[in-house]
Design an enzyme around this catalytic site. Structure first.
Site, PDB file in Angstrom:
ATOM      1  N   HIS A 144      51.560 -32.834 -24.499  1.00 18.19           N
ATOM      2  CA  HIS A 144      49.897 -32.789 -24.617  1.00 18.19           C
ATOM      3  C   HIS A 144      49.836 -32.007 -25.690  1.00 18.19           C
ATOM      4  O   HIS A 144      48.791 -30.360 -25.241  1.00 18.19           O
ATOM      5  CB  HIS A 144      50.000 -31.617 -23.243  1.00 18.19           C
ATOM      6  CG  HIS A 144      48.569 -31.143 -22.196  1.00 18.19           C
ATOM      7  ND1 HIS A 144      47.703 -31.098 -22.686  1.00 18.19           N
ATOM      8  CD2 HIS A 144      48.194 -31.969 -21.377  1.00 18.19           C
ATOM      9  CE1 HIS A 144      46.345 -31.135 -22.194  1.00 18.19           C
ATOM     10  NE2 HIS A 144      47.162 -31.846 -20.222  1.00 18.19           N
ATOM     11  N   GLU A 248      47.545 -37.599 -26.220  1.00 16.86           N
ATOM     12  CA  GLU A 248      49.162 -36.840 -25.678  1.00 16.86           C
ATOM     13  C   GLU A 248      49.627 -37.746 -25.369  1.00 16.86           C
ATOM     14  O   GLU A 248      49.423 -38.687 -25.740  1.00 16.86           O
ATOM     15  CB  GLU A 248      48.340 -35.793 -24.534  1.00 16.86           C
ATOM     16  CG  GLU A 248      47.605 -34.990 -24.439  1.00 16.86           C
ATOM     17  CD  GLU A 248      47.380 -34.731 -22.534  1.00 16.86           C
ATOM     18  OE1 GLU A 248      47.932 -35.430 -21.337  1.00 16.86           O
ATOM     19  OE2 GLU A 248      45.516 -34.354 -22.874  1.00 16.86           O
TER      20      GLU A 248
HETATM   21  O1  TA6 Z   1      45.801 -34.059 -19.150  1.00 16.91           O
HETATM   22  C1  TA6 Z   1      45.298 -34.049 -18.919  1.00 16.91           C
HETATM   23  C2  TA6 Z   1      45.139 -33.241 -17.663  1.00 16.91           C
HETATM   24  O2  TA6 Z   1      45.945 -33.768 -16.721  1.00 16.91           O
HETATM   25  C3  TA6 Z   1      44.149 -32.572 -17.231  1.00 16.91           C
HETATM   26  O3  TA6 Z   1      43.853 -33.211 -15.729  1.00 16.91           O
HETATM   27  C4  TA6 Z   1      43.290 -31.200 -17.290  1.00 16.91           C
HETATM   28  O4  TA6 Z   1      44.692 -31.043 -16.105  1.00 16.91           O
HETATM   29  C5  TA6 Z   1      44.717 -30.883 -18.000  1.00 16.91           C
HETATM   30  O5  TA6 Z   1      45.750 -31.516 -18.101  1.00 16.91           O
HETATM   31  C6  TA6 Z   1      44.973 -28.926 -18.310  1.00 16.91           C
HETATM   32  O6  TA6 Z   1      45.978 -29.151 -17.009  1.00 16.91           O
HETATM   33  P1  TA6 Z   1      46.640 -27.860 -16.706  1.00 16.91           P
HETATM   34  O7  TA6 Z   1      47.754 -27.514 -15.495  1.00 16.91           O
HETATM   35  O8  TA6 Z   1      47.788 -27.529 -18.353  1.00 16.91           O
HETATM   36  O9  TA6 Z   1      45.374 -27.353 -17.311  1.00 16.91           O
END
Ligand code: TA6
Length: 272
Positions: A144, A248
């Site tokens: 991510h 990601e």
């Molecule tokens: O990858 C995008 C996502 O799924 C967004 O929807 C947002 O929730 C982000 O990840 C961050 O998630 P986190 O659980 O790290 O706050």
């Protein structure tokens, strides 16, 4: 403060937290870190650092369970296995995570995760999942990555033109028309991606090449979601959305991976 590994060689300087095996700093000689890191991120066991490259595993985006929406690999402490110079400009760090009483409660399978990080002129991550169980299991996953940008208004992402994507804001399948720019919240899971992605910022362009993955997630929370997350999670400032874009490298949703006993799968991302 979290325990972390520091690597400095002729090409770059990097930091990797043992908590979540999270790369949270990577700067090439003479440059700033390519990875965004929230100024007010927590650095404590059991919580993912806000920024760098959190490892989402054994699932990505499990909507029914917000607290564990991206799995538990990013909040558990991994074991540092080795740090080796693989050439005069590149250092390889290996970290591992195996099943535990804690993980078995959430994901009832024996596994080994190995993360190989190659720190050089580019940054390469290889996340290898091995099924150590007698039962078949399936996973979704993502590296991510939070990329630092000068200002989100100037960012343009190419390489995803004409790709199908799931718009996670409205749970609707769309097709990407042209390059991606940002003037609102973007949360998209692109599918069938097997080519280079380019992240153009004001004066620089970064590239991401993946293997063992055919999903790419593009996310920027924009104003309202950033404000909500800032208040809710208190690990990034309200204006943080201006400073990063997430691209990601993933196996998400329909791009899930099935592993039989003793089978392995490697998700690889090369950033340069
Ligand atoms: O990858 C995008 C996502 O799924 C967004 O929807 C947002 O929730 C982000 O990840 C961050 O998630 P986190 O659980 O790290 O706050």
């Amino acid at each position: 403060m979290l325990e972390f590994i520091e690597v400095k060689n002729n090409s770059a300087y990097a930091k990797i937290a043992l908590n979540g095996a999270q790369v949270f700093h990577y700067e090439r000689v003479g440059e700033k870190s390519l990875l965004w890191l929230s100024e007010i991120s927590d650095f404590k066991e059991g919580k993912s650092i806000r920024g760098g490259i959190p490892i989402c595993w054994p699932w990505f985006g499990k909507p029914q369970d917000k607290t564990l929406q991206h799995g538990f690999a990013r909040t558990l402490k991994w074991t540092h296995i080795s740090t080796d110079e693989i050439d005069s400009n590149t250092t390889q760090v290996i970290l591992k995570l195996q099943h535990s009483q804690e993980s078995l409660k959430l994901f009832p399978y024996k596994f080994e995760l190995a993360l190989h990080v190659e720190i050089g002129d580019g940054l390469k991550l290889k996340l290898k999942t091995t099924n150590l169980d007698t039962k078949t299991f399936e996973i979704t996953q993502a590296l991510h990555t939070y990329f630092a940008v000068s200002n989100i208004d100037d960012v343009e992402i190419s390489g995803l033109e004409n790709k199908p994507y799931l718009d996670a804001l409205i749970w609707k399948n769309e097709i990407q028309k042209g390059v991606i720019t940002f003037d609102k919240e973007v949360d998209r899971v692109y599918q069938k991606v097997d080519n280079k992605i380019n992240i153009k910022d004001k004066n620089t362009t970064l590239h991401v090449e993946n293997s063992g993955s055919s999903s790419v997630v593009v996310w920027n929370p924009w104003i309202d979601k950033c404000q909500r997350m800032s208040l809710d999670k208190n690990d990034m400032k309200k204006e943080a959305y201006k400073e990063f874009v997430c691209v990601e490298s993933a196996n998400a949703f329909e791009d899930f991976i099935v592993l039989k006993p003793d089978e392995s799968h490697t998700l690889e991302a090369f950033i340069y």
